[in-house]
Design a protein around this motif. Sequence first.
Motif, PDB file in Angstrom:
ATOM      1  N   ASP A 160      -4.877  -0.114  10.139  1.00 34.67           N
ATOM      2  CA  ASP A 160      -4.013  -0.025  11.310  1.00 34.67           C
ATOM      3  C   ASP A 160      -2.676  -0.668  10.970  1.00 34.67           C
ATOM      4  O   ASP A 160      -2.544  -1.901  10.984  1.00 34.67           O
ATOM      5  CB  ASP A 160      -4.658  -0.717  12.505  1.00 34.67           C
ATOM      6  CG  ASP A 160      -3.821  -0.596  13.769  1.00 34.67           C
ATOM      7  OD1 ASP A 160      -2.738   0.036  13.729  1.00 34.67           O
ATOM      8  OD2 ASP A 160      -4.244  -1.145  14.812  1.00 34.67           O
TER       9      ASP A 160
ATOM     10  N   GLU B 264       0.855  -1.184   0.000  1.00 36.42           N
ATOM     11  CA  GLU B 264       0.000   0.000   0.000  1.00 36.42           C
ATOM     12  C   GLU B 264       0.892   1.235   0.000  1.00 36.42           C
ATOM     13  O   GLU B 264       1.983   1.211   0.573  1.00 36.42           O
ATOM     14  CB  GLU B 264      -0.840   0.075   1.286  1.00 36.42           C
ATOM     15  CG  GLU B 264      -1.714  -1.108   1.578  1.00 36.42           C
ATOM     16  CD  GLU B 264      -3.112  -0.965   1.002  1.00 36.42           C
ATOM     17  OE1 GLU B 264      -3.515   0.171   0.668  1.00 36.42           O
ATOM     18  OE2 GLU B 264      -3.798  -1.992   0.900  1.00 36.42           O
TER      19      GLU B 264
ATOM     20  N   VAL C  86       0.950   4.958   1.589  1.00 33.94           N
ATOM     21  CA  VAL C  86       0.287   5.668   2.678  1.00 33.94           C
ATOM     22  C   VAL C  86       0.522   7.159   2.498  1.00 33.94           C
ATOM     23  O   VAL C  86       1.656   7.621   2.471  1.00 33.94           O
ATOM     24  CB  VAL C  86       0.815   5.206   4.052  1.00 33.94           C
ATOM     25  CG1 VAL C  86       0.015   5.854   5.172  1.00 33.94           C
ATOM     26  CG2 VAL C  86       0.802   3.686   4.165  1.00 33.94           C
TER      27      VAL C  86
ATOM     28  N   GLU D 184      -0.870  10.719   4.149  1.00 37.52           N
ATOM     29  CA  GLU D 184      -1.654  11.403   5.188  1.00 37.52           C
ATOM     30  C   GLU D 184      -2.567  10.430   5.934  1.00 37.52           C
ATOM     31  O   GLU D 184      -3.726  10.714   6.206  1.00 37.52           O
ATOM     32  CB  GLU D 184      -2.453  12.546   4.558  1.00 37.52           C
ATOM     33  CG  GLU D 184      -1.563  13.589   3.902  1.00 37.52           C
ATOM     34  CD  GLU D 184      -2.309  14.528   2.973  1.00 37.52           C
ATOM     35  OE1 GLU D 184      -3.533  14.390   2.806  1.00 37.52           O
ATOM     36  OE2 GLU D 184      -1.640  15.401   2.396  1.00 37.52           O
ATOM     37  N   GLY D 185      -2.035   9.252   6.256  1.00 33.59           N
ATOM     38  CA  GLY D 185      -2.775   8.253   7.021  1.00 33.59           C
ATOM     39  C   GLY D 185      -3.748   7.401   6.225  1.00 33.59           C
ATOM     40  O   GLY D 185      -4.322   6.457   6.750  1.00 33.59           O
ATOM     41  N   GLU D 186      -3.937   7.717   4.961  1.00 31.20           N
ATOM     42  CA  GLU D 186      -4.841   6.960   4.085  1.00 31.20           C
ATOM     43  C   GLU D 186      -4.009   5.995   3.251  1.00 31.20           C
ATOM     44  O   GLU D 186      -2.975   6.370   2.714  1.00 31.20           O
ATOM     45  CB  GLU D 186      -5.593   7.929   3.175  1.00 31.20           C
ATOM     46  CG  GLU D 186      -6.771   7.359   2.474  1.00 31.20           C
ATOM     47  CD  GLU D 186      -8.022   7.305   3.323  1.00 31.20           C
ATOM     48  OE1 GLU D 186      -8.957   6.623   2.917  1.00 31.20           O
ATOM     49  OE2 GLU D 186      -8.068   7.937   4.396  1.00 31.20           O
ATOM     50  N   CYS D 187      -4.461   4.741   3.147  1.00 32.36           N
ATOM     51  CA  CYS D 187      -3.756   3.726   2.367  1.00 32.36           C
ATOM     52  C   CYS D 187      -4.382   3.609   0.986  1.00 32.36           C
ATOM     53  O   CYS D 187      -5.594   3.446   0.858  1.00 32.36           O
ATOM     54  CB  CYS D 187      -3.816   2.383   3.083  1.00 32.36           C
ATOM     55  SG  CYS D 187      -2.916   2.377   4.643  1.00 32.36           S
TER      56      CYS D 187
ATOM     57  N   LYS E 295      -8.345   3.435   1.892  1.00 27.06           N
ATOM     58  CA  LYS E 295      -8.976   3.072   3.158  1.00 27.06           C
ATOM     59  C   LYS E 295      -7.986   3.264   4.292  1.00 27.06           C
ATOM     60  O   LYS E 295      -6.782   3.339   4.075  1.00 27.06           O
ATOM     61  CB  LYS E 295      -9.524   1.650   3.129  1.00 27.06           C
ATOM     62  CG  LYS E 295      -8.509   0.538   3.216  1.00 27.06           C
ATOM     63  CD  LYS E 295      -9.114  -0.829   2.952  1.00 27.06           C
ATOM     64  CE  LYS E 295      -9.363  -1.661   4.162  1.00 27.06           C
ATOM     65  NZ  LYS E 295      -9.818  -3.020   3.868  1.00 27.06           N
ATOM     66  N   ARG E 296      -8.508   3.334   5.481  1.00 27.88           N
ATOM     67  CA  ARG E 296      -7.677   3.425   6.685  1.00 27.88           C
ATOM     68  C   ARG E 296      -7.356   2.009   7.147  1.00 27.88           C
ATOM     69  O   ARG E 296      -8.234   1.166   7.217  1.00 27.88           O
ATOM     70  CB  ARG E 296      -8.400   4.169   7.799  1.00 27.88           C
ATOM     71  CG  ARG E 296      -8.691   5.605   7.456  1.00 27.88           C
ATOM     72  CD  ARG E 296      -7.703   6.492   8.121  1.00 27.88           C
ATOM     73  NE  ARG E 296      -7.953   7.869   7.698  1.00 27.88           N
ATOM     74  CZ  ARG E 296      -7.050   8.796   7.767  1.00 27.88           C
ATOM     75  NH1 ARG E 296      -5.870   8.529   8.239  1.00 27.88           N
ATOM     76  NH2 ARG E 296      -7.306  10.013   7.369  1.00 27.88           N
TER      77      ARG E 296
END
Length: 142
Positions: free
Chosen positions: A55, A32, A34, A36-39, A52-53
């Motif tokens: 973890d 993926e 990444v 800004e925290g978004e994959c 999508k987000r």
Amino acid sequence: MIQLALYRPHKWWDAGGRLVCWWTKSPYSHCELVVEGECYSSSIRDGGVRAKRIDLRQRHWVVIDLPWADTLRIKLHMAETDGARYGWLDLLTTQLFNSHREDSDKWFCSEWCATALGIPRAELYSPGLLAEYCQERNRHGH
């Protein structure tokens, strides 16, 4: 900061992921980008290209910083391909049979990520090979 997130199969029933790792001689079966925290990627489980987000703090993820990556390029690639289907045929022909076949309407994960990063011949990259490329580029500067 842009990152490459790499997935290591960790569940006994993940035979597909383990097969990818065995075939590509790599610990990684999926990747993926990444931002800004978004994959961002193309996912078998999600049916194709999506954001999508996830973890990524779990042990089965390895994350590599990509200080040279271009956020705008990645976001533009996502805007152009969002919702495109998963590239099964491309995956099989390029990764299993080492044959060049490119279907610009469908994507597999490492092909999508390599294209978003501006890497030529993106369809030739497995998650493990993409990880090696990014680590090498990080070592030698941007």
